[in-house]
Design a protein around this motif. Structure first.
Motif, PDB file in Angstrom:
ATOM      1  N   THR A   1       0.824  -1.215   0.000  1.00 46.42           N
ATOM      2  CA  THR A   1       0.000   0.000   0.000  1.00 46.42           C
ATOM      3  C   THR A   1       0.855   1.261   0.000  1.00 46.42           C
ATOM      4  O   THR A   1       0.426   2.306  -0.507  1.00 46.42           O
ATOM      5  N   ASP A   2       2.045   1.191   0.577  1.00 44.47           N
ATOM      6  CA  ASP A   2       2.989   2.299   0.504  1.00 44.47           C
ATOM      7  C   ASP A   2       3.963   2.116  -0.651  1.00 44.47           C
ATOM      8  O   ASP A   2       4.184   3.037  -1.447  1.00 44.47           O
ATOM      9  N   VAL A   3       4.544   0.929  -0.753  1.00 48.29           N
ATOM     10  CA  VAL A   3       5.578   0.697  -1.756  1.00 48.29           C
ATOM     11  C   VAL A   3       5.023   0.845  -3.169  1.00 48.29           C
ATOM     12  O   VAL A   3       5.713   1.314  -4.077  1.00 48.29           O
ATOM     13  N   GLY A   4       3.756   0.467  -3.366  1.00 45.99           N
ATOM     14  CA  GLY A   4       3.150   0.634  -4.680  1.00 45.99           C
ATOM     15  C   GLY A   4       3.159   2.086  -5.124  1.00 45.99           C
ATOM     16  O   GLY A   4       3.383   2.397  -6.303  1.00 45.99           O
ATOM     17  N   LEU A   5       2.951   3.001  -4.164  1.00 48.66           N
ATOM     18  CA  LEU A   5       2.984   4.435  -4.482  1.00 48.66           C
ATOM     19  C   LEU A   5       4.406   4.914  -4.726  1.00 48.66           C
ATOM     20  O   LEU A   5       4.624   5.855  -5.495  1.00 48.66           O
ATOM     21  N   TRP A   6       5.367   4.285  -4.069  1.00 46.89           N
ATOM     22  CA  TRP A   6       6.763   4.633  -4.368  1.00 46.89           C
ATOM     23  C   TRP A   6       7.053   4.389  -5.853  1.00 46.89           C
ATOM     24  O   TRP A   6       7.790   5.135  -6.474  1.00 46.89           O
ATOM     25  N   VAL A   7       6.439   3.329  -6.392  1.00 47.07           N
ATOM     26  CA  VAL A   7       6.666   2.982  -7.798  1.00 47.07           C
ATOM     27  C   VAL A   7       5.857   3.879  -8.722  1.00 47.07           C
ATOM     28  O   VAL A   7       6.379   4.437  -9.692  1.00 47.07           O
TER      29      VAL A   7
END
Length: 296
Positions: A255-261
């Motif tokens: 949920t956080d790392v996906g936004l990093w991408v």
């Protein structure tokens, strides 16, 4: 100028018409080098960059464009699909946001999109028909996501309470209907068909057997286009991986790392995915403490 990570080379991703898996069994390796899953009852596999998103795979390669991408941040729910995973020997489905979910994190899963709901000769699914009957769709962009969220609810709770309905669609946004027609559709779906007769329930055993066949006990390690992604085979293997790559990005739900991408264009390689490890999906409540796994 920053650019979003390069799209995968789809010519090297294969969608199979049948068979329990798409793995190359011709050579024994210490670990697998491709992602393998089932999409709408068909096997799909490929060696893709670690930051590849499920929505890109579905839309750009498999051409399953019913999965819409609106916000690219998991907030609108238009990209909702179901992910089926073996959990304690049981096949369980849950709604996931395809726009931020890393494809590799779904290795060994069954992905179900809105295209899989239609019946013989294109007949609408009871959830879809209820949305039509109760005017639950106006502009239509959010509709596939609502349908998939309500489909998951219908499968688990055919006669839901209003609280259950509101909980099921709390991750879906609609700017047209005001939600009341969608809630009426959720109440009415069971009158149009029984989950016991649904195709996903009828094929549940065969899908579970095919997913079990994908569990070969080996690590999955993908290295492509400068991106590296690792799915440890077990908690012990996870310890080995972290010892080997102490600078890794550990990813559970994304949920956080996906936004990093998607938004920050951050390089997350090497990424170590842990959401598939059953040992880390447990939640234990004791008298004085609650112990939760990183993938729970």
């Amino acid at each position: 100028t920053q650019r979003r990570p390069k799209r995968p080379d789809w010519t090297r991703v294969h969608h199979h018409a049948g068979g329990p898996d798409g793995r190359d069994t011709g050579k024994e390796e210490e670990w697998m080098t491709s992602v393998t899953m089932t999409v709408n009852g068909k096997a799909a596999s490929g060696d893709v960059p670690g930051e590849t998103l499920l929505s890109d795979f579905l839309r750009e390669h498999l051409r399953l464009t019913g999965t819409h991408v609106g916000c690219d941040t998991s907030q609108c729910g238009a990209c909702t699909v179901l992910a089926g995973r073996l959990d304690g020997g049981q096949l369980r489905y849950e709604p996931v946001n395809a726009c931020i979910r890393l494809l590799a994190s779904l290795d060994g899963c069954h992905i179900v999109t809105v295209e899989h709901l239609s019946g013989p000769e294109g007949r609408l699914h009871p959830v879809q028909q209820a949305m039509v009957d109760h005017h639950g769709s106006q502009c239509g962009f959010c509709t596939p996501g609502f349908v998939m969220s309500l489909y998951a609810l219908w499968m688990e709770s055919p006669d839901p309470t209003d609280t259950e309905i509101e909980t099921a669609i709390q991750g879906n946004l609609c700017r047209c209907t005001g939600y009341e027609p969608i809630i009426r559709a959720a109440r009415a779906a069971t009158r149009l068909g029984s989950p016991a007769l649904d195709a996903l329930n009828r094929e549940r055993q065969s899908i579970a057997e095919r997913l079990a066949a994908l569990r070969d006990g080996r690590r999955v390690e993908i290295s492509k286009d400068g991106s590296r992604c690792i799915l440890p085979a077990s908690v012990d293997d996870l310890a080995d991986v972290l010892s080997e790559t102490p600078d890794a990005t550990i990813v559970a739900g994304a949920t956080d790392v996906g936004l990093w991408v998607t938004k920050f264009l951050r390089d997350i390689s090497p990424a170590v995915l842990v959401g598939h490890l059953e040992e880390l999906r447990r939640l234990e409540v004791a008298d004085t403490a609650i112990e939760t796994g990183a993938g729970a």
